[in-house]
Scaffold this motif. Structure first.
Motif, PDB file in Angstrom:
ATOM      1  N   LYS A 449       0.720  -1.189  -0.017  1.00  0.00           N
ATOM      2  CA  LYS A 449      -0.016   0.066  -0.054  1.00  0.00           C
ATOM      3  C   LYS A 449       0.959   1.224  -0.122  1.00  0.00           C
ATOM      4  N   ILE A 450       2.081   1.188   0.940  1.00  0.00           N
ATOM      5  CA  ILE A 450       2.782   2.575   0.924  1.00  0.00           C
ATOM      6  C   ILE A 450       3.446   2.711  -0.367  1.00  0.00           C
ATOM      7  N   THR A 453       1.170   4.086  -3.062  1.00  0.00           N
ATOM      8  CA  THR A 453       1.192   5.652  -2.804  1.00  0.00           C
ATOM      9  C   THR A 453       2.463   6.422  -3.559  1.00  0.00           C
ATOM     10  N   PRO A 687       2.593  12.348   1.680  1.00  0.00           N
ATOM     11  CA  PRO A 687       1.557  11.935   2.687  1.00  0.00           C
ATOM     12  C   PRO A 687       1.272  10.372   2.141  1.00  0.00           C
ATOM     13  N   GLY A 688       0.908   9.748   3.241  1.00  0.00           N
ATOM     14  CA  GLY A 688       0.756   8.246   3.119  1.00  0.00           C
ATOM     15  C   GLY A 688       1.964   7.445   3.052  1.00  0.00           C
ATOM     16  N   THR A 689       3.148   7.987   3.028  1.00  0.00           N
ATOM     17  CA  THR A 689       4.413   7.156   3.350  1.00  0.00           C
ATOM     18  C   THR A 689       5.213   7.421   4.504  1.00  0.00           C
ATOM     19  N   GLU A 691       4.809   6.708   7.480  1.00  0.00           N
ATOM     20  CA  GLU A 691       5.258   5.388   8.503  1.00  0.00           C
ATOM     21  C   GLU A 691       6.501   4.885   7.976  1.00  0.00           C
TER      22      GLU A 691
END
Length: 696
Positions: A449-450, A453, A687-689, A691
């Protein structure tokens, strides 16, 4: 069929011939041989006498090993191993005829390199004796006697030496005459599970009894003993997890590439000594997939040896300088006629074994890392390829790959690679090993998922700009393919844990035109060599200048190791690594320079020079988990295959990574000039990475 029984008829046919040669060689020590050459022939005859002793101890081709050999203690087997390899160990290499400098000093610049080549070839008798390939030993004994007879005949005629050309010719014809023996066997042992010498050791030995390590005939160092003992200490569930990650990655590779694994019957298992407990479990898992293991040894004869690294199974090198000194022994015989003969025999061999080739699914490789740094010494006495021979060698590599692809199409096979540390990595070996297992088994869905993105942002870009910091001078612009239908097409593959373990990258084949700038890395480990201050300059996607700062002949070593002998290469891959956990492990244990490319490429952006990731399979559709087709499978060079296959491929793909601590920014630049910042000062900011920054 038992491996030794398989060779029994062949061995019986050559036994008398071998015995006659060995008898003649034994008599050399009593003969009056003129110095300094007499020292060489007597010492080498002594080595072959030890091979005869080894053959006797191992039963000289009988269908089973003698009970006396089976009962040898660990200490006795270790003593045997030391005797066989002590001449080339670093502490003895200074006075070994395998050392071209010593051979040239003792025997002269004309004959020293030639006789050093011969002695190095003869050392292959060690593994031939363990595998009971008596014909190979007989051939080597005969060429030794042929060269010895040239000298004795010269002495009888009151000459100091024979003509150099006569000795050179004898060695040339030894290689050329037996290409049709050595090369077909090499092809067969990489395809035929009936040649089960190593597989039998893996599956039938008591792997808690370290004596098994000495049944290969490879040099066994303290590293192999420590590694095998450590593996024996691991709980069964850990071994199961390691093996499953390896075999499941292999199975999943076929799945994600849309290839039918059920049509295949064999898998080529490549590993280093000490990993047998994991390999045994992996073999059982492969068999549950309908695949029989094929295990072949890293080549010992110059005809089949690789100048850059080893493939197959092997132990720690007894002496890496010895390997380096003889990497270009093919210079003795490489020429137009030899190249064409070798290609012809290669084609004939694959035709003979075409059914086996069609059933082969491809390699499953276990790599290791952690060896001490090695800075080679370039010796003028060692053989080296001239410009014409380099061209022939590269031409052979390209042509041979085309032949292999005819019988094992790249769009029908796959592979997987996984890596683990060796004990030499330091006192934290066990902790690093366990951490590597964790890194190899990170959560698939989270990273998928990451990474998607990142891909969604990159697919909006015309080009990507990558810069360095903290003394890293990288400033590189990478152009991307145009997406005609962004709803169905993508430039980047979402790479999770299948063929390349561990997971953690998105990669593409860049457009070469407009790709330019400097790639600079402070330290990078490539094929056992630590390069410092490595610089590659690109113009229109092609390397135009290259250098490194830590070798006397740095430019030449960059050309040999990174460019694989080419004077230039295209940029075949651009990727962004996302495995920040691997990077954190490297920082914690200070092992960043020792990570193999397989792991290092996931710890920052990386760039591969050479072929694209899709070479020989560019026309096979590739899809990401979101259903989009990866259309960036070609570049301007690989497209030349449609006109002239010889201009399209380079038979290499070398990755170079900028670690996060040296990385400045990565920016996706759209056609209108607007920018999407992915990474800033080594931190993920898209944004979204975010983590991914937790491990950093």
């Amino acid at each position: 069929m038992d491996y030794r029984i398989l060779l029994r008829e062949e061995n019986e046919a050559v036994r008398e011939r071998l015995e006659l040669s060995l008898d003649r060689i034994r008599s050399i020590k009593e003969e009056d041989a003129r110095l300094p050459y007499g020292l060489y022939f007597k010492r080498t005859a002594g080595f072959l006498g030890m091979i005869r002793e080894l053959l006797t101890a191992r039963g000289i081709g009988e269908k089973e090993l003698p009970e006396s050999w089976e009962k040898l203690s660990l200490e006795e087997l270790s003593d045997w191993n030391h005797r066989l390899y002590e001449d080339i160990l670093p502490e003895n290499y200074g006075e070994s005829f395998a050392n071209p400098d010593y051979a040239a000093d003792c025997l002269g610049k004309e004959f020293g390199p030639l006789l050093s080549f011969l002695y190095t070839e003869l050392r292959g008798c060690i593994v031939y004796a363990f595998e009971m390939r008596l014909e190979y030993i007989a051939i080597l004994c005969e060429i030794f006697l042929e060269v010895y007879n040239l000298f004795t005949q010269a002495w009888e005629e009151e000459n100091e030496t024979p003509r150099e050309q006569a000795v050179r010719d004898a060695l040339y014809w030894y290689v050329s005459d037996y290409v049709d023996l050595h090369l077909p066997w090499r092809i067969r042992e990489g395809l035929d599970p009936a040649l089960s010498f190593a597989a039998d050791i893996i599956m039938d030995s008591d792997l808690t009894d370290l004596r098994y390590l000495y049944q290969y005939g490879e040099y066994v160092s303290d590293s192999e003993r420590r590694l095998a003992a450590f593996m024996a200490s691991l709980p069964e569930e850990t071994i199961e997890k390691m093996a499953h990650t390896y075999t499941e990655g292999y199975r999943r590779g076929f799945e994600v590439m849309g290839r039918d694994l059920s049509k295949k019957k064999t898998v080529v298992v490549e590993y280093q000594l000490g990993f047998e407990r994991m390999i045994r479990r992996a073999v059982e898992q492969f068999r549950s997939l309908g695949l029989e293991p094929v295990c072949y040894r890293a080549a010992v004869e110059s005809l089949n040896r690789r100048s850059n690294g080893k493939r197959g199974y092997y132990g720690t090198s007894a002496n890496r300088q010895y390997d380096y000194d003889h990497r270009y022994d093919s210079a003795l015989y490489m020429g137009n006629a030899f190249k064409e003969r070798k290609l012809s025999i290669l084609k004939t061999a694959y035709e003979e074994y075409k059914d086996l080739a069609a059933m082969c699914a491809g390699p499953a490789v276990v790599e290791t890392f952690g060896e001490e740094e090695f800075e080679p010494v370039n010796k003028k006495t060692a053989f080296s390829l001239n410009d014409h021979q380099q061209e022939l060698t590269l031409s052979y590599a390209t042509a041979s790959r085309q032949i292999v692809n005819q019988y094992m199409p790249g769009d029908e096979t796959s592979f997987t690679i996984i890596a683990f540390p060796r004990p030499e990595i330091g006192p934290d070996f066990e902790e690093i090993f366990k951490e590597t297992i964790r890194i190899n088994t990170l959560d698939y869905d989270t990273y998928q998922k990451i990474q998607q993105t990142l891909i969604d942002a990159l697919d909006q870009a015309e080009y990507v700009r990558i810069t360095g910091r903290e003394g890293n001078e990288t400033d590189l612009t990478v152009h991307l393919h145009t997406l005609n239908d962004p709803s169905r097409e993508t430039n980047f593959e979402n790479c999770v844990s299948d063929v390349n373990i561990p997971l953690g990258e998105v990669f593409t084949s860049p457009v070469l035109e407009g790709t330019k700038g400097l790639l600079h890395v402070k330290e990078v480990y490539v094929r056992e060599y630590l390069f410092k201050d490595l610089r590659l300059e690109f113009e229109d996607g092609r390397v135009t200048e290259f250098s490194c700062g830590n070798f006397d002949s740095g430019k030449e070593l960059v050309k040999q190791v990174i460019l694989n002998g080419h004077s230039w290469l295209p940029l075949g891959e651009f990727a962004i690594g996302t495995n920040t956990a691997a990077y954190a492990m490297a920082k914690k244990y200070n092992i960043g320079s020792k990570l193999p490319i397989l792991i290092a490429e996931k710890t920052g952006p990386h760039f591969a020079v050479g072929d694209t990731c899709y070479s020989f399979a560019e026309d096979s559709p590739m899809y990401n988990p979101d259903g989009k087709e990866v259309i960036a499978r070609d570049n301007e060079i690989s497209l030349l295959r449609k006109e002239d296959m010889s201009r399209a491929y380079f038979s290499c793909h070398t990755d170079i990574t900028i670690p996060y601590n040296e990385l400045g920014d990565i920016t996706a630049v759209k056609a209108d000039g607007s920018e999407i910042l992915l990474i800033q000062a080594g931190q993920f900011v898209l944004p979204g990475t975010e983590e991914l920054n937790r491990a950093l």
